[in-house]
Each structure stands twice: as structure tokens, then as C-alpha cells.
Motif scaffolding. Structure first.
Motif, PDB file in Angstrom:
ATOM      1  N   MET A  80      -8.664  -8.624 -12.021  1.00 23.68           N
ATOM      2  CA  MET A  80      -7.515  -7.686 -12.638  1.00 23.68           C
ATOM      3  C   MET A  80      -7.792  -7.922 -13.987  1.00 23.68           C
ATOM      4  SD  MET A  80      -3.387  -8.169 -12.942  1.00 23.68           S
ATOM      5  CE  MET A  80      -3.194  -9.196 -11.300  1.00 23.68           C
ATOM      6  N   LYS A  81      -7.707  -6.923 -14.733  1.00 23.07           N
ATOM      7  CA  LYS A  81      -7.738  -6.698 -16.153  1.00 23.07           C
ATOM      8  C   LYS A  81      -6.242  -6.139 -16.879  1.00 23.07           C
ATOM      9  CE  LYS A  81     -12.712  -5.421 -16.223  1.00 23.07           C
ATOM     10  NZ  LYS A  81     -13.652  -4.473 -16.697  1.00 23.07           N
ATOM     11  N   LEU A  82      -6.131  -6.881 -17.719  1.00 23.65           N
ATOM     12  CA  LEU A  82      -4.795  -6.796 -18.552  1.00 23.65           C
ATOM     13  C   LEU A  82      -5.312  -5.657 -19.264  1.00 23.65           C
ATOM     14  CD1 LEU A  82      -1.862  -7.355 -19.156  1.00 23.65           C
ATOM     15  CD2 LEU A  82      -2.853  -8.582 -20.773  1.00 23.65           C
ATOM     16  N   LYS A  83      -4.627  -4.332 -19.408  1.00 21.45           N
ATOM     17  CA  LYS A  83      -4.777  -3.269 -20.229  1.00 21.45           C
ATOM     18  C   LYS A  83      -3.756  -3.268 -21.356  1.00 21.45           C
ATOM     19  CE  LYS A  83      -8.303  -1.678 -18.114  1.00 21.45           C
ATOM     20  NZ  LYS A  83      -9.461  -1.030 -18.982  1.00 21.45           N
ATOM     21  N   LYS A  84      -2.395  -3.397 -21.342  1.00 14.92           N
ATOM     22  CA  LYS A  84      -1.485  -2.980 -22.130  1.00 14.92           C
ATOM     23  C   LYS A  84      -0.236  -3.862 -21.764  1.00 14.92           C
ATOM     24  CE  LYS A  84       0.015   1.277 -22.336  1.00 14.92           C
ATOM     25  NZ  LYS A  84       0.370   2.683 -22.381  1.00 14.92           N
ATOM     26  N   ILE A  85       0.522  -4.480 -22.842  1.00 18.58           N
ATOM     27  CA  ILE A  85       1.803  -5.165 -22.735  1.00 18.58           C
ATOM     28  C   ILE A  85       2.648  -4.582 -23.698  1.00 18.58           C
ATOM     29  CG2 ILE A  85       3.141  -7.005 -23.034  1.00 18.58           C
ATOM     30  CD1 ILE A  85       0.655  -8.497 -22.586  1.00 18.58           C
ATOM     31  N   LYS A  86       3.808  -3.922 -23.173  1.00 20.76           N
ATOM     32  CA  LYS A  86       4.860  -3.374 -23.969  1.00 20.76           C
ATOM     33  C   LYS A  86       5.975  -4.468 -24.122  1.00 20.76           C
ATOM     34  CE  LYS A  86       4.378   1.558 -23.399  1.00 20.76           C
ATOM     35  NZ  LYS A  86       5.135   2.963 -23.187  1.00 20.76           N
ATOM     36  N   PHE A  87       6.609  -4.475 -25.294  1.00 18.44           N
ATOM     37  CA  PHE A  87       7.602  -5.439 -25.506  1.00 18.44           C
ATOM     38  C   PHE A  87       9.001  -4.918 -25.836  1.00 18.44           C
ATOM     39  CE2 PHE A  87       3.541  -7.248 -26.609  1.00 18.44           C
ATOM     40  CZ  PHE A  87       3.626  -8.683 -26.232  1.00 18.44           C
ATOM     41  N   LYS A  88       9.961  -5.819 -25.581  1.00 18.56           N
ATOM     42  CA  LYS A  88      11.339  -5.485 -25.975  1.00 18.56           C
ATOM     43  C   LYS A  88      11.895  -6.590 -26.791  1.00 18.56           C
ATOM     44  CE  LYS A  88      13.943  -7.310 -21.896  1.00 18.56           C
ATOM     45  NZ  LYS A  88      14.781  -6.927 -20.843  1.00 18.56           N
ATOM     46  N   THR A  89      12.996  -6.651 -27.253  1.00 19.22           N
ATOM     47  CA  THR A  89      13.627  -7.641 -27.842  1.00 19.22           C
ATOM     48  C   THR A  89      14.742  -8.123 -27.070  1.00 19.22           C
ATOM     49  OG1 THR A  89      13.478  -6.535 -29.954  1.00 19.22           O
ATOM     50  CG2 THR A  89      14.991  -8.419 -30.018  1.00 19.22           C
ATOM     51  N   ASN A  90      14.968  -9.584 -26.647  1.00 21.14           N
ATOM     52  CA  ASN A  90      15.638 -10.214 -25.755  1.00 21.14           C
ATOM     53  C   ASN A  90      17.047 -10.514 -26.748  1.00 21.14           C
ATOM     54  OD1 ASN A  90      15.267 -12.413 -27.314  1.00 21.14           O
ATOM     55  ND2 ASN A  90      14.323 -13.685 -25.549  1.00 21.14           N
ATOM     56  N   LYS A  91      18.005 -11.033 -26.074  1.00 21.94           N
ATOM     57  CA  LYS A  91      19.427 -11.335 -26.916  1.00 21.94           C
ATOM     58  C   LYS A  91      19.036 -12.148 -28.012  1.00 21.94           C
ATOM     59  CE  LYS A  91      20.250 -15.259 -23.746  1.00 21.94           C
ATOM     60  NZ  LYS A  91      21.168 -16.129 -23.121  1.00 21.94           N
ATOM     61  N   ASP A  92      18.249 -13.032 -28.051  1.00 18.39           N
ATOM     62  CA  ASP A  92      18.035 -13.925 -29.405  1.00 18.39           C
ATOM     63  C   ASP A  92      16.986 -13.100 -30.481  1.00 18.39           C
ATOM     64  OD1 ASP A  92      19.453 -15.905 -28.218  1.00 18.39           O
ATOM     65  OD2 ASP A  92      17.720 -16.520 -26.854  1.00 18.39           O
ATOM     66  N   LYS A  93      16.855 -11.782 -30.240  1.00 13.37           N
ATOM     67  CA  LYS A  93      16.150 -11.077 -31.027  1.00 13.37           C
ATOM     68  C   LYS A  93      14.566 -11.573 -31.133  1.00 13.37           C
ATOM     69  CE  LYS A  93      19.449  -8.764 -32.455  1.00 13.37           C
ATOM     70  NZ  LYS A  93      20.012  -7.754 -31.765  1.00 13.37           N
ATOM     71  N   VAL A  94      13.898 -12.162 -29.916  1.00 11.37           N
ATOM     72  CA  VAL A  94      12.410 -12.356 -29.895  1.00 11.37           C
ATOM     73  C   VAL A  94      11.779 -11.423 -28.946  1.00 11.37           C
ATOM     74  CG1 VAL A  94      10.989 -14.359 -28.760  1.00 11.37           C
ATOM     75  CG2 VAL A  94      13.312 -14.698 -29.907  1.00 11.37           C
ATOM     76  N   TYR A  95      10.746 -10.891 -29.277  1.00  5.03           N
ATOM     77  CA  TYR A  95       9.882  -9.908 -28.544  1.00  5.03           C
ATOM     78  C   TYR A  95       9.427 -10.856 -27.262  1.00  5.03           C
ATOM     79  CZ  TYR A  95      10.051  -6.585 -32.393  1.00  5.03           C
ATOM     80  OH  TYR A  95      10.500  -5.652 -32.999  1.00  5.03           O
ATOM     81  N   ILE A  96       9.630 -10.043 -25.946  1.00  2.39           N
ATOM     82  CA  ILE A  96       9.268 -10.432 -24.843  1.00  2.39           C
ATOM     83  C   ILE A  96       8.411  -9.269 -24.019  1.00  2.39           C
ATOM     84  CG2 ILE A  96      10.744 -12.361 -24.582  1.00  2.39           C
ATOM     85  CD1 ILE A  96      12.363 -10.609 -22.665  1.00  2.39           C
ATOM     86  N   PRO A  97       7.506  -9.742 -23.358  1.00  6.43           N
ATOM     87  CA  PRO A  97       6.883  -8.515 -22.197  1.00  6.43           C
ATOM     88  C   PRO A  97       8.082  -7.825 -21.732  1.00  6.43           C
ATOM     89  CG  PRO A  97       5.561 -10.452 -22.252  1.00  6.43           C
ATOM     90  CD  PRO A  97       6.911 -10.870 -22.926  1.00  6.43           C
ATOM     91  N   ASN A  98       7.837  -6.461 -21.518  1.00  7.81           N
ATOM     92  CA  ASN A  98       8.871  -5.692 -20.877  1.00  7.81           C
ATOM     93  C   ASN A  98       8.127  -4.803 -19.701  1.00  7.81           C
ATOM     94  OD1 ASN A  98      11.281  -4.482 -19.971  1.00  7.81           O
ATOM     95  ND2 ASN A  98      10.752  -2.578 -21.303  1.00  7.81           N
ATOM     96  N   LYS A  99       6.899  -4.355 -20.113  1.00  8.43           N
ATOM     97  CA  LYS A  99       5.914  -3.745 -19.227  1.00  8.43           C
ATOM     98  C   LYS A  99       4.749  -4.088 -19.194  1.00  8.43           C
ATOM     99  CE  LYS A  99       8.947   0.379 -18.770  1.00  8.43           C
ATOM    100  NZ  LYS A  99       9.002   2.047 -18.732  1.00  8.43           N
ATOM    101  N   ILE A 100       4.146  -4.286 -18.076  1.00 10.96           N
ATOM    102  CA  ILE A 100       2.627  -4.801 -18.197  1.00 10.96           C
ATOM    103  C   ILE A 100       1.664  -3.673 -17.379  1.00 10.96           C
ATOM    104  CG2 ILE A 100       1.033  -6.702 -17.401  1.00 10.96           C
ATOM    105  CD1 ILE A 100       3.393  -8.317 -17.632  1.00 10.96           C
ATOM    106  N   THR A 101       0.422  -3.019 -18.092  1.00 11.80           N
ATOM    107  CA  THR A 101      -0.449  -2.356 -17.225  1.00 11.80           C
ATOM    108  C   THR A 101      -1.472  -2.937 -17.246  1.00 11.80           C
ATOM    109  OG1 THR A 101       0.405  -0.567 -18.552  1.00 11.80           O
ATOM    110  CG2 THR A 101      -1.483  -0.224 -17.571  1.00 11.80           C
ATOM    111  N   ALA A 102      -1.974  -3.066 -15.820  1.00 12.72           N
ATOM    112  CA  ALA A 102      -3.157  -3.731 -15.592  1.00 12.72           C
ATOM    113  C   ALA A 102      -4.141  -2.932 -14.475  1.00 12.72           C
ATOM    114  CB  ALA A 102      -2.811  -5.239 -14.627  1.00 12.72           C
ATOM    115  N   GLU A 103      -5.483  -3.443 -14.477  1.00 10.67           N
ATOM    116  CA  GLU A 103      -6.284  -2.617 -13.660  1.00 10.67           C
ATOM    117  C   GLU A 103      -6.783  -3.508 -12.523  1.00 10.67           C
ATOM    118  OE1 GLU A 103     -10.745  -1.992 -14.634  1.00 10.67           O
ATOM    119  OE2 GLU A 103      -9.707  -0.491 -15.596  1.00 10.67           O
TER     120      GLU A 103
END
Length: 75
Positions: free
Chosen positions: A1-24
């Protein structure tokens, strides 16, 4: 598997965390995930299973995931 892309969102503590992961995935990895997902229950697992089985294996192999596995194994 190869990681292609990660999209982030902000959690309740205003920290960026992964939200969507695109993999091959290789065919072998997709077969493994499809078979494991088919053994599980739950909405997220069902979505993974339906995508792999319906959009990939049943579309490109006459006997679906089992046919893909036979082809991968040279049978």
C-alpha cells in the motif's frame, strides 16, 4: 500500500488531525481487505466491502473476488 494523500480537520482542541486518507492498494491488498471486510459488520466496514466488491471485483472478474484471487495465484 502506498499513502497518496491525507486531508486534515481541526478537532475540538484546535489540533489538526487526519480526516481523509487516500491510498493506493495492490490487487493482493485489495483482495485481503475485501475478504476481511466481508467477515465483519458495521456501516464503515460495509461501505468498504461494497466499494471493493461492487465497484472493483464484480465489475472486472466474472466470479468476483474469488476469481480475482485465483487469477492472482495463477490458477
Amino acid at each position: 500500500m502506498k499513502l497518496k494523500k491525507i486531508k486534515f480537520k481541526t478537532n475540538k482542541d484546535k489540533v489538526y488531525i487526519p480526516n481523509k486518507i487516500t491510498a493506493e492498494l495492490t490487487l493482493e491488498e485489495a483482495i485481503w481487505i475485501g475478504k476481511k471486510a466481508g467477515e465483519q459488520t458495521g456501516q464503515s466496514i460495509g461501505t468498504i466491502y461494497e466499494c471493493l466488491i461492487g465497484d472493483v471485483f464484480n465489475t472486472y472478474w466474472e466470479d468476483g473476488i474469488d476469481d480475482a484471487q485465483r487469477e492472482l495465484n495463477g490458477n
